[in-house]
Design a protein around this motif. Sequence first.
Motif, PDB file in Angstrom:
ATOM      1  N   ASN A 236       0.854  -1.178   0.000  1.00 47.60           N
ATOM      2  CA  ASN A 236       0.000   0.000   0.000  1.00 47.60           C
ATOM      3  C   ASN A 236       0.897   1.238   0.000  1.00 47.60           C
ATOM      4  O   ASN A 236       1.739   1.391   0.888  1.00 47.60           O
ATOM      5  CB  ASN A 236      -0.886  -0.028   1.251  1.00 47.60           C
ATOM      6  N   PRO A 237       0.765   2.141  -0.982  1.00 45.67           N
ATOM      7  CA  PRO A 237       1.693   3.267  -1.081  1.00 45.67           C
ATOM      8  C   PRO A 237       1.668   4.197   0.135  1.00 45.67           C
ATOM      9  O   PRO A 237       2.705   4.736   0.523  1.00 45.67           O
ATOM     10  CB  PRO A 237       1.272   3.996  -2.357  1.00 45.67           C
ATOM     11  N   GLU A 238       0.508   4.392   0.755  1.00 44.31           N
ATOM     12  CA  GLU A 238       0.441   5.247   1.946  1.00 44.31           C
ATOM     13  C   GLU A 238       1.226   4.631   3.099  1.00 44.31           C
ATOM     14  O   GLU A 238       1.902   5.333   3.854  1.00 44.31           O
ATOM     15  CB  GLU A 238      -1.015   5.501   2.363  1.00 44.31           C
TER      16      GLU A 238
ATOM     17  N   GLN B 292       0.343   4.155 -10.317  1.00 44.22           N
ATOM     18  CA  GLN B 292      -0.327   4.784  -9.179  1.00 44.22           C
ATOM     19  C   GLN B 292       0.535   4.691  -7.924  1.00 44.22           C
ATOM     20  O   GLN B 292       0.665   5.650  -7.170  1.00 44.22           O
ATOM     21  CB  GLN B 292      -1.694   4.130  -8.926  1.00 44.22           C
ATOM     22  N   PHE B 293       1.137   3.539  -7.719  1.00 38.22           N
ATOM     23  CA  PHE B 293       2.029   3.342  -6.579  1.00 38.22           C
ATOM     24  C   PHE B 293       3.198   4.336  -6.640  1.00 38.22           C
ATOM     25  O   PHE B 293       3.484   5.042  -5.677  1.00 38.22           O
ATOM     26  CB  PHE B 293       2.560   1.903  -6.560  1.00 38.22           C
TER      27      PHE B 293
ATOM     28  N   HIS C 156       3.580   7.143  -8.325  1.00 35.72           N
ATOM     29  CA  HIS C 156       3.120   8.529  -8.211  1.00 35.72           C
ATOM     30  C   HIS C 156       2.892   8.901  -6.737  1.00 35.72           C
ATOM     31  O   HIS C 156       3.364   9.934  -6.259  1.00 35.72           O
ATOM     32  CB  HIS C 156       1.831   8.699  -9.028  1.00 35.72           C
ATOM     33  N   THR C 157       2.187   8.047  -6.016  1.00 37.53           N
ATOM     34  CA  THR C 157       1.873   8.318  -4.613  1.00 37.53           C
ATOM     35  C   THR C 157       3.131   8.373  -3.762  1.00 37.53           C
ATOM     36  O   THR C 157       3.292   9.270  -2.927  1.00 37.53           O
ATOM     37  CB  THR C 157       0.902   7.239  -4.069  1.00 37.53           C
ATOM     38  N   VAL C 158       4.047   7.427  -3.967  1.00 36.98           N
ATOM     39  CA  VAL C 158       5.268   7.389  -3.155  1.00 36.98           C
ATOM     40  C   VAL C 158       6.176   8.580  -3.476  1.00 36.98           C
ATOM     41  O   VAL C 158       6.709   9.229  -2.569  1.00 36.98           O
ATOM     42  CB  VAL C 158       6.014   6.046  -3.327  1.00 36.98           C
TER      43      VAL C 158
ATOM     44  N   GLY D  85       4.760  11.570  -1.825  1.00 34.65           N
ATOM     45  CA  GLY D  85       4.902  11.432  -0.380  1.00 34.65           C
ATOM     46  C   GLY D  85       6.297  11.787   0.090  1.00 34.65           C
ATOM     47  O   GLY D  85       6.472  12.468   1.118  1.00 34.65           O
TER      48      GLY D  85
END
Length: 193
Positions: free
Chosen positions: A134-136, A168-169, A171-173, A176
Motif C-alpha cells: 500500500n503506497p500510503e 499509481q504506486f 506517483h503516490t510514493v 509522499g
Amino acid sequence: MDEYSDYLYNIYLTTVLSCDSRDRNCLSKLIGKMQQCTAKYLTIIDQDLTLKEFQFLVGHGNVIDLNIIDVKIVDENGKQLYLEDIVAMMPSIERISGDNIPTNEETLTKLLNVPFKSKFNKILLKSIIVRHFNPEKVIEFLKKNVSSDCKVSINFLQNVNTEQEIDQFAHTVYFGIWGFWKGNERPSFRLLA
C-alpha cells in the motif's frame, strides 16, 4: 564445500557471511559445523534454511547489511517466512537487498511495528507484488525508518501487477517523499524495470 567439510568444525564466524552455491543446503551443512555466528554482513543466495538455522545466523541482533536472493526460510511447520518475519530478527539493519522475498497484505503493517535501532540507508526489493505494498503505508514506513540519503528501489512482478497499479504506486510514493522531506536532502526512490 564437501571436499573440505571433514576439516571444518567449531567455526566461529564473524563480520561477513557470503554463501552462493548450487547446493541449496550448503549453508545448512555449514551451520551444523558452526559454534557461533556474529556476522554483520550477510549475502545468501539460492539456499534453503529453517527458521532455527536463520536465527542462528542473525540472532545476535547486529546484522547491518542483508542481501538475500531466492532464499527459502521455513518455520517448524514448513511455512515460509515473509519479509516482515525476516527483517524483525535484525533490529540493527541499515541495508537490505532481496529478490523473491515473500510478502503479503500484512507485510507493511507488521514492518511499521518493528522497533529498528537505526535508519535504513538502502532498500532494494525485487519481484514484489504491488498489491502487497500500500503506497500510503510505504510512505509511513519511509518517514519512520529511512535516512534522508536512503536509496529505495523496488521492482514489481510484471505478470502479476498491472501497469496502472505500478504507476499509481510510484506517483503516490514520489509525492509522499517530496512532501515530507524538504530541500536537497531526501531519499531517492525508483522503480526498477
